[in-house]
Scaffold this active site. Structure first.
Site, PDB file in Angstrom:
ATOM      1  N   ARG A 162       0.816  -1.232   0.000  1.00 40.40           N
ATOM      2  CA  ARG A 162       0.000   0.000   0.000  1.00 40.40           C
ATOM      3  C   ARG A 162       0.840   1.269   0.000  1.00 40.40           C
ATOM      4  O   ARG A 162       0.388   2.324   0.421  1.00 40.40           O
ATOM      5  CB  ARG A 162      -0.973   0.027   1.180  1.00 40.40           C
ATOM      6  CG  ARG A 162      -1.939  -1.138   1.167  1.00 40.40           C
ATOM      7  CD  ARG A 162      -3.084  -0.924   2.122  1.00 40.40           C
ATOM      8  NE  ARG A 162      -3.968  -2.059   2.094  1.00 40.40           N
ATOM      9  CZ  ARG A 162      -3.800  -3.153   2.848  1.00 40.40           C
ATOM     10  NH1 ARG A 162      -2.800  -3.229   3.686  1.00 40.40           N
ATOM     11  NH2 ARG A 162      -4.653  -4.149   2.751  1.00 40.40           N
TER      12      ARG A 162
ATOM     13  N   LYS B  93       1.942  11.385 -10.640  1.00 42.28           N
ATOM     14  CA  LYS B  93       1.050  10.518 -11.418  1.00 42.28           C
ATOM     15  C   LYS B  93       1.813   9.246 -11.757  1.00 42.28           C
ATOM     16  O   LYS B  93       2.912   9.309 -12.318  1.00 42.28           O
ATOM     17  CB  LYS B  93       0.608  11.200 -12.714  1.00 42.28           C
ATOM     18  CG  LYS B  93      -0.528  12.193 -12.524  1.00 42.28           C
ATOM     19  CD  LYS B  93      -1.022  12.696 -13.876  1.00 42.28           C
ATOM     20  CE  LYS B  93      -2.139  13.701 -13.703  1.00 42.28           C
ATOM     21  NZ  LYS B  93      -2.558  14.291 -15.005  1.00 42.28           N
TER      22      LYS B  93
ATOM     23  N   GLU C 214       7.602  20.022 -24.399  1.00 42.19           N
ATOM     24  CA  GLU C 214       6.996  20.233 -23.071  1.00 42.19           C
ATOM     25  C   GLU C 214       7.656  21.420 -22.356  1.00 42.19           C
ATOM     26  O   GLU C 214       7.007  22.129 -21.592  1.00 42.19           O
ATOM     27  CB  GLU C 214       7.102  18.965 -22.219  1.00 42.19           C
ATOM     28  CG  GLU C 214       6.290  17.774 -22.732  1.00 42.19           C
ATOM     29  CD  GLU C 214       4.785  17.860 -22.433  1.00 42.19           C
ATOM     30  OE1 GLU C 214       4.349  18.818 -21.767  1.00 42.19           O
ATOM     31  OE2 GLU C 214       4.043  16.969 -22.892  1.00 42.19           O
TER      32      GLU C 214
ATOM     33  N   LYS D 205       6.241  23.063 -13.552  1.00 41.93           N
ATOM     34  CA  LYS D 205       5.507  21.843 -13.200  1.00 41.93           C
ATOM     35  C   LYS D 205       5.359  21.725 -11.684  1.00 41.93           C
ATOM     36  O   LYS D 205       4.286  21.371 -11.173  1.00 41.93           O
ATOM     37  CB  LYS D 205       6.227  20.612 -13.774  1.00 41.93           C
ATOM     38  CG  LYS D 205       5.601  19.301 -13.344  1.00 41.93           C
ATOM     39  CD  LYS D 205       4.852  18.589 -14.420  1.00 41.93           C
ATOM     40  CE  LYS D 205       3.938  17.511 -13.842  1.00 41.93           C
ATOM     41  NZ  LYS D 205       3.700  16.393 -14.693  1.00 41.93           N
TER      42      LYS D 205
ATOM     43  N   GLU E 104      -5.453  17.143  -9.794  1.00 41.63           N
ATOM     44  CA  GLU E 104      -6.119  17.593 -11.022  1.00 41.63           C
ATOM     45  C   GLU E 104      -7.628  17.731 -10.847  1.00 41.63           C
ATOM     46  O   GLU E 104      -8.426  16.989 -11.423  1.00 41.63           O
ATOM     47  CB  GLU E 104      -5.785  16.666 -12.202  1.00 41.63           C
ATOM     48  CG  GLU E 104      -6.074  17.329 -13.535  1.00 41.63           C
ATOM     49  CD  GLU E 104      -5.507  16.563 -14.735  1.00 41.63           C
ATOM     50  OE1 GLU E 104      -4.384  16.052 -14.643  1.00 41.63           O
ATOM     51  OE2 GLU E 104      -6.206  16.510 -15.745  1.00 41.63           O
TER      52      GLU E 104
ATOM     53  N   ARG F  50      -4.051  21.890 -12.414  1.00 46.30           N
ATOM     54  CA  ARG F  50      -3.156  20.979 -13.138  1.00 46.30           C
ATOM     55  C   ARG F  50      -3.562  20.780 -14.594  1.00 46.30           C
ATOM     56  O   ARG F  50      -2.743  20.440 -15.445  1.00 46.30           O
ATOM     57  CB  ARG F  50      -3.110  19.645 -12.382  1.00 46.30           C
ATOM     58  CG  ARG F  50      -2.061  18.695 -12.901  1.00 46.30           C
ATOM     59  CD  ARG F  50      -1.816  17.541 -11.957  1.00 46.30           C
ATOM     60  NE  ARG F  50      -0.739  16.719 -12.476  1.00 46.30           N
ATOM     61  CZ  ARG F  50       0.016  15.907 -11.736  1.00 46.30           C
ATOM     62  NH1 ARG F  50      -0.213  15.793 -10.443  1.00 46.30           N
ATOM     63  NH2 ARG F  50       0.982  15.188 -12.281  1.00 46.30           N
TER      64      ARG F  50
ATOM     65  N   ASN G  93      -2.210  20.351 -19.701  1.00 47.28           N
ATOM     66  CA  ASN G  93      -2.734  19.670 -20.891  1.00 47.28           C
ATOM     67  C   ASN G  93      -2.772  20.590 -22.111  1.00 47.28           C
ATOM     68  O   ASN G  93      -3.403  20.259 -23.117  1.00 47.28           O
ATOM     69  CB  ASN G  93      -4.143  19.127 -20.621  1.00 47.28           C
ATOM     70  CG  ASN G  93      -4.132  17.996 -19.619  1.00 47.28           C
ATOM     71  OD1 ASN G  93      -3.090  17.377 -19.390  1.00 47.28           O
ATOM     72  ND2 ASN G  93      -5.264  17.738 -18.998  1.00 47.28           N
TER      73      ASN G  93
ATOM     74  N   HIS H 110      -2.709  19.211 -25.580  1.00 50.92           N
ATOM     75  CA  HIS H 110      -2.847  17.765 -25.458  1.00 50.92           C
ATOM     76  C   HIS H 110      -4.167  17.214 -25.997  1.00 50.92           C
ATOM     77  O   HIS H 110      -4.265  16.022 -26.260  1.00 50.92           O
ATOM     78  CB  HIS H 110      -2.670  17.323 -23.999  1.00 50.92           C
ATOM     79  CG  HIS H 110      -1.219  17.323 -23.555  1.00 50.92           C
ATOM     80  ND1 HIS H 110      -0.401  18.428 -23.688  1.00 50.92           N
ATOM     81  CD2 HIS H 110      -0.448  16.353 -22.995  1.00 50.92           C
ATOM     82  CE1 HIS H 110       0.807  18.131 -23.209  1.00 50.92           C
ATOM     83  NE2 HIS H 110       0.800  16.892 -22.799  1.00 50.92           N
TER      84      HIS H 110
ATOM     85  N   HIS I 263      -3.476  14.003 -28.099  1.00 53.18           N
ATOM     86  CA  HIS I 263      -3.888  12.628 -27.762  1.00 53.18           C
ATOM     87  C   HIS I 263      -4.625  11.987 -28.945  1.00 53.18           C
ATOM     88  O   HIS I 263      -4.475  10.794 -29.197  1.00 53.18           O
ATOM     89  CB  HIS I 263      -4.787  12.624 -26.522  1.00 53.18           C
ATOM     90  CG  HIS I 263      -4.031  12.917 -25.260  1.00 53.18           C
ATOM     91  ND1 HIS I 263      -4.579  13.583 -24.190  1.00 53.18           N
ATOM     92  CD2 HIS I 263      -2.747  12.654 -24.904  1.00 53.18           C
ATOM     93  CE1 HIS I 263      -3.668  13.695 -23.235  1.00 53.18           C
ATOM     94  NE2 HIS I 263      -2.552  13.146 -23.640  1.00 53.18           N
TER      95      HIS I 263
ATOM     96  N   HIS J  80       5.439  11.766 -28.275  1.00 52.44           N
ATOM     97  CA  HIS J  80       4.451  12.580 -27.558  1.00 52.44           C
ATOM     98  C   HIS J  80       4.676  14.082 -27.823  1.00 52.44           C
ATOM     99  O   HIS J  80       3.735  14.823 -28.135  1.00 52.44           O
ATOM    100  CB  HIS J  80       4.543  12.266 -26.066  1.00 52.44           C
ATOM    101  CG  HIS J  80       3.588  13.048 -25.228  1.00 52.44           C
ATOM    102  ND1 HIS J  80       2.216  12.923 -25.336  1.00 52.44           N
ATOM    103  CD2 HIS J  80       3.805  13.986 -24.266  1.00 52.44           C
ATOM    104  CE1 HIS J  80       1.636  13.739 -24.479  1.00 52.44           C
ATOM    105  NE2 HIS J  80       2.566  14.400 -23.821  1.00 52.44           N
TER     106      HIS J  80
HETATM  107  N1  GLY Z   1       1.563  15.332 -17.653  1.00 53.96           N
HETATM  108  C1  GLY Z   1       0.524  16.099 -17.126  1.00 53.96           C
HETATM  109  C2  GLY Z   1       0.418  16.013 -15.645  1.00 53.96           C
HETATM  110  O1  GLY Z   1       1.348  15.582 -15.009  1.00 53.96           O
HETATM  111  O2  GLY Z   1      -0.590  16.378 -15.104  1.00 53.96           O
END
Ligand code: GLY
Length: 362
Positions: free
Chosen positions: A115, A137, A179, A221, A231, A241, A245, A248, A252, A264
């Protein structure tokens, strides 16, 4: 040597260190840890002796397939079995050494083992340094889509050793720079100014200008995820957050239609030009800012149009399927001026189609 840390102040505050040789600091982040698992692709096996040389811990190297091929449930299970075999406990640590796919997988292994155990990211691609490895993430892909299973699990630290960029294929470096420039458009225009003032330096691995731009992008970031780790659903200019995007939504769709054969950052570059064309048609930004998108992205060698691939109708359908679209609405991050991102929902279909024509006009 000293490296100025960049603070991330989300749920578990941590620091990102960016610089040449920064991975040599690893031992100081492993105090009290008995066992360390290093999840890495085969191409980075040769880096292991240098990474592990100063460690007192028992090291388990877990080799996983390169790139997205490693982000599967089967590979994840293999990692769990390896940890079980080595007797990993709650006080042990998982390290992710590699590009964004590997750090996503390794972070998810750390998030799920008992966990949640300590996770340290050692990103080796520019994209992973400025994006994937920062912000907590983690996850894997399913055949139904990318990143459909995952968790937020913040790293204990991120060590972005710029020496790894020396061997990065040029196309990978360009992808990461997309990016970096994105961070300039959404939050820190000094990134664009400094890029334009010395583009040669910005494109050269090892050049201090490039290092400075990378640090600035990581700082963007870090600030964004500090304010909105999970997010939340943004609304208009009240954006968290989701600002990351930018470009994006179309990117995508292009990635999906191109069966993930595009890098990407290449898709994001096209997506940002499209977003700029769209924002211009909605009277949000002027033509100069649209042109600035094209000029900096072209200077990197990134694509700024999408002529040869899927039709607009196909892309439009793919955009509706994007997991980032919440509910049934189509959401775009658009600029309302430089460094002023905002969410725009469901722009008129005619305007979208016209922005796509504009994308391919110059
Ligand atoms: N790559 C976008 C984020 O980390 O939210």
């Amino acid at each position: 040597m000293s490296w100025e840390p960049i603070d991330v102040a989300a749920e578990q505050p941590y620091q990102v260190l960016i610089g040449s040789g920064v991975s040599t600091l690893l031992p100081q982040f492993l105090e009290g840890v008995e066992r360390v698992a290093i999840i890495h692709p085969p191409s980075l096996a040769s880096a292991l002796p240098a990474i592990t040389s100063g460690l007192d811990q028992q090291v388990t190297a877990i080799r996983v397939p390169e790139a997205e091929a490693g982000k599967t449930a089967e590979v994840l299970e293999g990692c769990w079995e390896a940890l079980a075999g080595a007797g990993f406990t709650r006080s042990d640590a998982v390290l992710g050494l590699g590009g964004g796919a590997t750090t996503d997988l390794a972070g998810f292994v750390a998030a799920t083992w008992l966990r949640g155990v300590k996770y340290i990211a050692l990103p080796t691609s520019l994209l992973a340094m400025v994006d994937a490895a920062v912000g907590g993430k983690t996850g894997i892909n399913l055949s139904a889509g990318k990143n459909l299973v995952g968790a937020f699990h913040e790293p204990f630290t991120v060590l972005g050793d710029l020496d790894f960029l020396e061997t990065l294929p040029p196309s990978e470096l360009r992808s990461g720079l997309a990016e970096v420039l994105k961070c300039g458009f959404i939050a820190d225009p000094a990134i664009l100014d400094e890029f334009e003032a010395d583009a040669d330096g910005a494109l050269e691995v090892g050049n201090p200008v490039q290092a400075k731009l990378i640090r600035r992008a990581v700082a963007v970031k870090a600030a964004v995820v500090s304010a909105d780790l999970r997010e939340r659903t943004s609304s208009g200019a009240d954006i968290g957050r989701e600002a990351l995007n930018y470009g994006h939504t179309l990117a995508h769709a292009i990635e999906r239609r191109e069966h993930f054969q595009w890098r990407h950052g290449e898709a994001v570059a096209v997506g940002m030009v499209f977003a700029a064309e769209l924002a211009h048609r909605l009277d949000l930004i002027d033509a100069d800012l649209v042109a600035r998108h094209r000029s900096v992205l072209k200077r990197v060698g990134l694509p700024t149009s999408y002529r040869s691939g899927a039709s607009w109708i196909d892309l439009r359908k793919a955009m509706s399927l994007d997991k980032k679209s919440r509910g049934s609405s189509l959401r775009f991050v658009l600029l309302e001026g430089l460094a002023r991102p905002a969410i725009q929902q469901n722009p008129a279909e005619g305007v979208l189609a016209d922005a796509f024509l504009g994308l391919n006009e110059s």
